[in-house]
Motif scaffolding. Structure first.
Motif, PDB file in Angstrom:
ATOM      1  N   ALA A 649       0.813  -1.214   0.000  1.00  0.00           N
ATOM      2  CA  ALA A 649       0.000   0.000   0.000  1.00  0.00           C
ATOM      3  C   ALA A 649       0.841   1.256   0.000  1.00  0.00           C
ATOM      4  O   ALA A 649       0.502   2.249  -0.664  1.00  0.00           O
ATOM      5  N   LEU A 680      -6.530  -0.468   0.827  1.00  0.00           N
ATOM      6  CA  LEU A 680      -7.024  -1.237   1.967  1.00  0.00           C
ATOM      7  C   LEU A 680      -6.821  -2.743   1.778  1.00  0.00           C
ATOM      8  O   LEU A 680      -6.830  -3.493   2.759  1.00  0.00           O
ATOM      9  N   ALA A 684       0.728  -2.642   4.635  1.00  0.00           N
ATOM     10  CA  ALA A 684       1.232  -1.278   4.637  1.00  0.00           C
ATOM     11  C   ALA A 684       2.405  -1.121   5.590  1.00  0.00           C
ATOM     12  O   ALA A 684       2.533  -1.870   6.570  1.00  0.00           O
ATOM     13  N   LEU A 689       3.153   5.154   6.025  1.00  0.00           N
ATOM     14  CA  LEU A 689       1.889   5.363   5.300  1.00  0.00           C
ATOM     15  C   LEU A 689       1.128   6.607   5.748  1.00  0.00           C
ATOM     16  O   LEU A 689       0.614   7.360   4.896  1.00  0.00           O
ATOM     17  N   TYR A 704      -9.670   7.917   2.949  1.00  0.00           N
ATOM     18  CA  TYR A 704      -8.937   6.846   3.642  1.00  0.00           C
ATOM     19  C   TYR A 704      -9.414   6.715   5.084  1.00  0.00           C
ATOM     20  O   TYR A 704      -9.707   5.606   5.560  1.00  0.00           O
ATOM     21  N   VAL A 708     -11.258   3.414   6.724  1.00  0.00           N
ATOM     22  CA  VAL A 708     -10.731   2.663   7.878  1.00  0.00           C
ATOM     23  C   VAL A 708     -11.712   2.700   9.029  1.00  0.00           C
ATOM     24  O   VAL A 708     -11.918   1.688   9.721  1.00  0.00           O
ATOM     25  N   HIS A 725      -3.681  -1.144   8.410  1.00  0.00           N
ATOM     26  CA  HIS A 725      -4.261   0.180   8.165  1.00  0.00           C
ATOM     27  C   HIS A 725      -4.906   0.759   9.403  1.00  0.00           C
ATOM     28  O   HIS A 725      -4.849   1.978   9.630  1.00  0.00           O
TER      29      HIS A 725
END
Length: 833
Positions: A649, A680, A684, A689, A704, A708, A725
């Protein structure tokens, strides 16, 4: 040869009875007892009270005279007629005596030579004195009295109530048919006899011969004759049950009943007593036999009257025309009647004319039939031409002669009666619908005249339909329309918009074959009416021009709106339709650039744009594009490839952060609609990130965090990638974030700590520990508190973004002190979840 038997009836000393008193004084040889009984029943006489004692010749002459006629059968063949006079005293000097002279015939019509019973009024035949012998000779034929049609006509002309004759005749018709009686009151029986004669002359002869009457009856309620005369002194004294059976016409006082007069009676009284006799002789040729009511007789009498040049009213004519449809008994005369009516009544409508035409044909007179049909079609043609409410649609004319007559009339109408374009159009439709044998050059001339005046003109909806029908079915109209449009386009200034107007829009490509300029204008107008077909139409125009590429002028003509450009699908179709190996006009590349850079509002448009980019990336097509457009195509393809092929990611987000990635619509749409879902699903780098997502822009960060947060609050099982994430968001510094973004980060931390399964919370803490040890310890504390059952205490722990001494300035929690062991409740809960 003798025909009439005679009978004298009076009060006398010598007669058939052998004693004095009322008896038959004398009779002819062979008189039957039944005949004497019938005559005796009719011979009674009661004088008016004021005249009962009359005994001088002068006074007796003034007494009412009763002429009585009684047919013995329905046809009036056998009949008895009497003349009864008051004679005052009898041989015994008593008042109340009368003298009745009776005549009887077994065939009254033949024996009387066609004379009616009423015409024996005041005939010299009537005796007034007794016979010295009881036998009197029979008569060959009694002489006629003074009454005739002229005398009656003169009487009516001078009578104040002559206008009541139609009602009187109507009432007598009813009495004959329904077995009633009509009472006529006037000052003298002389006048009454004239009323009776008027009725007798006007009645159909079969009914007149059936008519029974008495010119004087003192008590009419005791009589059942059809016509009953009486004087003002009479005693009517009708009972309640009798009034409906008697119609009383009191000419002495001017009192008459209300009667609805039928058409036959109006016709007969209009013909008049003086002229009706020959009409009855003519009518014999028109009756079927068995006519009874006024309605039965109406049409035959009217037809006979018309044959004798007697004027008919509209109602009379209508009756004759309706009757002709079933008058097959007339034979050839049926056509003669139709011809006579048609000749004398030229203002008939279509319905009557059609009936006359059918009658003429049925009667075998085809010349009259064709003449009427010609007039009928002329009327229909005019009605259709002007759009009258009663206009009927044209139907094929099968008769050749009628069709030729109609064609000649059609030509005359075109030359003399056409006033408007609609007249001309409807006449052309009429000719087509009826199959008229018109000259081709006439059609060509008229259609060209029509189309020249129609171009660019406003038209009513109904007229538009008619012209459209002409164009659909008439080749000459299509050719004329093409010629007219070509002439208009060749004029200075041109009229390119003509194909967007009526009726030029009715032409199709086949009509314009061999006319490339017209065909291109037609195609352009079609593109304006049907934008979805614009691309296909553009390629048709290129084929007409024999060009391989459109130019700027053509593109602007087809996509005329200032803000209009190609859709992604249109651009793809054009890219695929143009030869990849051939050069294109420079304008084409600019139009591709505008298509690629137009706003993308949903994922479906994004897919279409990506497909366009892949099509344009073909080596030959790629060369059509300006250099900047080429870079955009490559960037879009690279980003789309990254989305589909990325394995991590952080690297994927970094690809969308590079400079130039957001310069045009496609990368922006990829970032908006596809980046976050793709991220997603990938593992990551939790430490790197968050900063990259923030650098990707406010919109990407917003999407984003929302994604999440939805995962945290809505999931039950979390794979390693999702845990990454959630950990990245939980570890994200809230410093510099907007209030909404800070709240999203805090919501993720709190929900995961308080509501996730303990095993997942432990996994999350483990992933956080290398990147944010303090936050990992906070999660561990939450696990410990929830494990010990102190849930309320766990929720009170200073954690996750509260602005307290236990929180860092950026909202992350400091290491908490070890909380005191909470007092156990009386009923402790079980440990664990």
């Amino acid at each position: 040869m003798t025909h009439f038997q005679q009978m004298y009836y009076t009060s006398c000393e010598h007669g058939l009875s052998g004693f004095s008193g009322f008896q038959f004084n004398a009779v002819s040889a062979g008189v039957s007892a039944e005949t004497r009984q019938a005559a005796e029943a009719l011979a009674g006489y009661e004088p008016p009270r004021s005249m009962a004692e009359s005994d001088t010749p002068e006074l007796l002459e003034r007494c009412p005279v009763n002429l009585c006629h009684q047919p013995d059968d329905r046809e009036g063949r056998s009949a008895t007629t009497l003349c009864v006079r008051y004679v005052g005293r009898d041989s015994a000097r008593r008042f109340g005596n009368y003298f009745a002279h009776a005549l009887h015939s077994e065939d009254f019509r033949a024996d009387a030579g066609g004379m009616l019973g009423i015409e024996l009024w005041n005939s010299p035949v009537w005796a007034r004195t007794v016979s010295p012998s009881t036998e009197i000779p029979a008569l060959a034929r009694p002489p006629r009295g003074p009454l005739d049609a002229r005398t009656v006509r003169d009487f009516l002309r001078g009578h104040a109530h002559a206008d009541q004759l139609p009602k009187l005749l109507t009432a007598v018709f009813a009495a004959l048919i329904e077995h009633g009686s009509v009472v006529v009151i006037d000052h003298s029986t002389e006048r009454i006899a004239r009323w009776f004669a008027a009725v007798s002359y006007l009645l159909p002869p079969p009914l007149a011969r059936r008519l029974s009457f008495a010119t004087y009856v003192f008590r009419p309620a005791r009589s059942r004759l059809h016509l009953i005369g009486t004087v003002p002194e009479a005693q009517l004294d009708f009972g309640p049950d009798d009034e409906a059976a008697y119609s009383v016409f009191d000419f002495s006082r001017g009192v008459f009943p209300e009667v609805t007069v039928p058409g036959l009676v109006l016709l007969l009284t209009r013909i008049g007593v003086g002229s009706v006799r020959p009409v009855w002789s003519w009518t014999a040729d028109y009756v079927r036999g068995g006519e009874e009511t006024p309605d039965d007789w109406y049409a035959p009498v009217a037809a006979a009257a018309a044959s004798g040049d007697i004027a008919l009213t509209t109602a009379d004519v209508r009756q004759v025309i309706d009757w002709l449809a079933d008058a097959d008994h007339l034979g050839p005369r049926r056509a003669a009647v139709a011809a006579d009516i048609h000749r004398k009544h030229r203002d008939l409508d279509d319905g009557p004319l059609a009936a006359l035409s059918a009658a003429a044909k049925a009667g075998g007179d085809f010349e009259v039939h064709q003449e009427i049909e010609g007039k009928l079609h002329g009327a229909r043609m005019r009605s259709y031409m002007t759009g009258a409410e009663d206009a009927v649609e044209p139907v094929p004319i099968s008769d050749r002669a009628v069709r030729e007559r109609a064609a000649a009339l059609w030509e005359r109408l075109l030359e003399t009666e056409v006033r408007t374009n609609r007249h001309r159009a409807r006449l052309l439709l009429w000719a087509l619908g009826t199959g008229l044998p018109t000259a081709p050059e006439t059609f060509a001339r008229e259609t060209l005249t029509l189309t020249r005046t129609l171009l660019g003109a406003s038209t009513a909806p109904g007229f538009r339909q008619e012209v459209a029908e002409l164009v659909r079915v008439l080749p000459e109209m299509r050719e004329a329309l093409a010629v007219a449009v070509e002439e208009a386009l060749e004029r200075p200034g041109g009229q390119e918009q003509l194909f967007s107007q009526f009726p030029a829009e009715l032409l199709d490509e086949r009509d314009l074959d061999g006319r490339p300029t017209l065909l291109e204008h037609h195609l352009r107008a079609r593109a304006e009416r049907d934008p979805l077909s614009t691309v296909a139409i553009m390629f048709k125009i290129l084929k007409v021009r024999e060009h391989s590429s459109p130019d700027e002028d053509l593109l602007r003509a087809l996509w005329r709106h200032p803000s209009r450009t190609w859709t992604h699908k249109e651009a793809t179709l054009i890219a695929e339709g143009l030869s990849a190996d051939a050069p294109v006009n420079g304008a084409v590349g600019q139009w591709f650039d505008r298509a690629l850079n137009q706003p993308i509002r949903d994922d479906a448009q994004l897919s279409a744009c990506l497909h366009l980019c892949r099509v344009l990336s073909h080596r030959g097509r790629f060369a059509w594009l300006p250099s900047l457009t080429q870079e955009r195509v490559l960037t879009t393809i690279d980003l789309d490839t990254a989305l589909r092929e990325a394995r991590e990611a952080t690297a994927l987000v970094k690809a969308f952060v590079v400079p130039g990635a957001g310069l045009h619509a496609a990368p922006r749409a990829l970032k908006r609609y596809r980046l976050v879902p793709a991220v997603l699903g990938l593992p990551a780098d939790i430490g790197r990130l968050p900063d990259l997502v923030v650098k990707a822009g406010h919109s990407t960060l917003d999407h984003y965090l929302a994604a999440v947060r939805n995962v945290v609050t809505g999931g039950e099982r979390f794979d390693d990638a999702l845990i990454d994430h959630v950990a990245a968001v939980a570890a994200m510094s809230t410093l510099g974030l907007s209030q909404a973004h800070r709240e999203a980060v805090i919501a993720v931390r709190r929900h995961s700590a308080h509501h996730w399964r303990l095993a997942d919370v432990k996994r999350l803490a483990s992933r956080l520990r290398p990147h944010d040890a303090a936050l990992a310890e906070e999660y561990d504390a939450q696990v410990e508190a929830r494990t010990s059952g102190a849930r309320k205490l766990a929720r009170k722990l200073p954690f996750l973004g509260t602005r307290s001494p236990s929180a860092h300035d950026d909202g992350t929690p400091k290491t908490p002190r070890k909380p005191k062991t909470p007092q156990q409740p009386k009923n402790p809960q079980k440990k664990g979840e």
